[in-house]
Motif scaffolding. Structure first.
Motif, PDB file in Angstrom:
ATOM      1  N   VAL A   1      82.272  64.762  19.504  1.00 39.91           N
ATOM      2  CA  VAL A   1      81.425  65.228  20.604  1.00 39.91           C
ATOM      3  C   VAL A   1      82.037  64.797  21.938  1.00 39.91           C
ATOM      4  O   VAL A   1      82.380  63.614  22.103  1.00 39.91           O
ATOM      5  CB  VAL A   1      79.992  64.654  20.482  1.00 39.91           C
ATOM      6  N   PRO A   2      82.169  65.701  22.887  1.00 38.99           N
ATOM      7  CA  PRO A   2      82.664  65.291  24.211  1.00 38.99           C
ATOM      8  C   PRO A   2      81.565  64.556  24.975  1.00 38.99           C
ATOM      9  O   PRO A   2      80.403  64.967  24.942  1.00 38.99           O
ATOM     10  CB  PRO A   2      82.988  66.629  24.889  1.00 38.99           C
ATOM     11  N   ILE A   3      81.910  63.468  25.615  1.00 40.29           N
ATOM     12  CA  ILE A   3      80.945  62.790  26.491  1.00 40.29           C
ATOM     13  C   ILE A   3      81.636  62.481  27.815  1.00 40.29           C
ATOM     14  O   ILE A   3      82.850  62.285  27.867  1.00 40.29           O
ATOM     15  CB  ILE A   3      80.352  61.504  25.859  1.00 40.29           C
ATOM     16  N   THR A   4      80.841  62.458  28.878  1.00 39.92           N
ATOM     17  CA  THR A   4      81.367  62.186  30.215  1.00 39.92           C
ATOM     18  C   THR A   4      80.578  61.043  30.827  1.00 39.92           C
ATOM     19  O   THR A   4      79.342  61.029  30.774  1.00 39.92           O
ATOM     20  CB  THR A   4      81.267  63.436  31.115  1.00 39.92           C
ATOM     21  N   LEU A   5      81.303  60.089  31.413  1.00 41.69           N
ATOM     22  CA  LEU A   5      80.671  58.946  32.076  1.00 41.69           C
ATOM     23  C   LEU A   5      80.929  59.020  33.575  1.00 41.69           C
ATOM     24  O   LEU A   5      82.051  59.297  34.013  1.00 41.69           O
ATOM     25  CB  LEU A   5      81.238  57.625  31.532  1.00 41.69           C
TER      26      LEU A   5
END
Length: 348
Positions: free
Chosen positions: A339-343
């Motif tokens: 899953v792509p996640i962005t912080l």
């Protein structure tokens, strides 16, 4: 009929047969390339087949009116099932002839998609609803995507464009590889495209039955794949043989897991309870030129894929290695595999 040749005995014989059929017959006069020939079609009224449609196949004139008349009596077929746009959308993508159509046929239990050994058999993106064994989602079979330099036909160009649009509109992508060929540059291009569009991804290594195996074959193969796709290596990898129906159900289970992880919403209180101790006590951000960075709280944004905001006093001093460390810890805690996640780090 041919305006240039005029009315022939063969035309009259065929017209006699067609007048006996109960089906609608369209009389088309071809080779009407100029105004002079436009007046030569009148003799064909003697065939008794009604109005004559004058066209020129070589320049396309008159074909629009013919097409309008042709489709006028077509019945608009209802879809087999009412397609629910809220259902998860899973796109099966990969290079030509890696087994994408065979995979979907094996899953749905019928030969819905044409399968041959010829690359490029699938030209369009085919949408199928799968609602068996507790699953309910739309699965999309796409055309194989080759390198731009190898695409010479217009049809294949548009097939590839439709495949790319299928990736853009999907929730999860199943990237299929050919075990006998390994991970090639075009596979990496597709993986990069999936990543840029922030889609969930599952890598499926098909034709595993063709590989000679020993104790560590799958582990070594998986390690080589993860090395090539680094740093985005937290991706489920499944080895299958579609022709033997080996582990194809696991592909569905994994794709469903990735979709659920991609769409989960984590409450702010839970995030601060589980993530804040890591960034405040266990491993806080390293100081920069004597300035200490203090992260105050974290929350999730309401977006199509997981995005999180960390509020702190000096966000400009957060470095990429620390950002990646926090991302990896969150992947472990919340099962963000594939899953792509962005912080984001913002000032508070």
């Amino acid at each position: 009929v041919d305006v240039k040749e005029g009315l022939t005995p063969m035309d009259e014989d065929v017209a006699d047969l067609l007048r006996k059929t109960p089906k609608k017959v369209l009389l088309v006069a071809n080779k009407v390339d100029n105004t002079q020939r436009a007046n030569d079609h009148a003799e064909f009224y003697s065939l008794g087949l009604g109005e004559i449609y004058c066209i020129s196949a070589i320049n396309g004139s008159g074909t629009g009116d013919l097409l309008d008349e042709l489709v006028r009596d077509f019945e608009v077929e209802e879809e087999e099932e009412n397609i629910d746009t809220d259902l998860p959308k899973i796109a099966v993508v990969g290079r030509p002839n890696v087994g994408k159509s065979s995979m979907i046929n094996a899953l749905i239990g019928q030969d819905r998609n044409i399968v041959t050994n010829i690359s490029g058999t699938t030209r369009d993106s085919l949408l199928t609803r799968y609602n068996l064994f507790g699953f309910d989602f739309m699965i999309v079979d796409t055309a194989g995507v080759r390198k731009k330099g190898k695409v010479f036909e217009d049809v294949e160009f548009y097939s590839v464009m439709r495949s790319i649009r299928s990736i853009e509109s999907s929730d999860v992508c199943i990237l299929m590889l050919d075990a006998s060929q390994g991970l090639e540059s075009q596979d990496l291009n597709l993986f990069s495209l999936i990543q840029r569009n922030n889609k969930g991804v599952v890598i499926v290594v098909n034709k595993w039955d063709l590989i000679e195996k020993d104790t560590n074959t799958s582990k070594d193969f998986e390690a080589r794949i993860r090395e090539r796709i680094a740093p985005f290596d937290d991706v489920p990898i499944i080895f299958t043989s579609v022709i033997n129906k080996q582990r194809i159900f696991k592909v569905l289970e994994t794709a469903k897991m990735v979709y659920e992880s991609r769409t989960q919403q984590i409450s702010t209180s839970r995030l601060n309870e589980e993530v804040l101790p890591i960034v405040k006590e266990e491993n806080p951000p390293p100081s920069y030129k004597g300035k200490h960075i203090k992260i105050k709280y974290v929350m999730q944004l309401k977006t199509a894929y997981p995005q999180f905001v960390f509020y702190c006093n000096l966000p400009q001093y957060i470095r990429e290695p620390y950002r990646r460390y926090v991302e990896n810890r969150m992947r472990e805690i919340y099962n963000f595999h594939g899953v792509p996640i962005t912080l984001y780090f913002r000032e508070k």
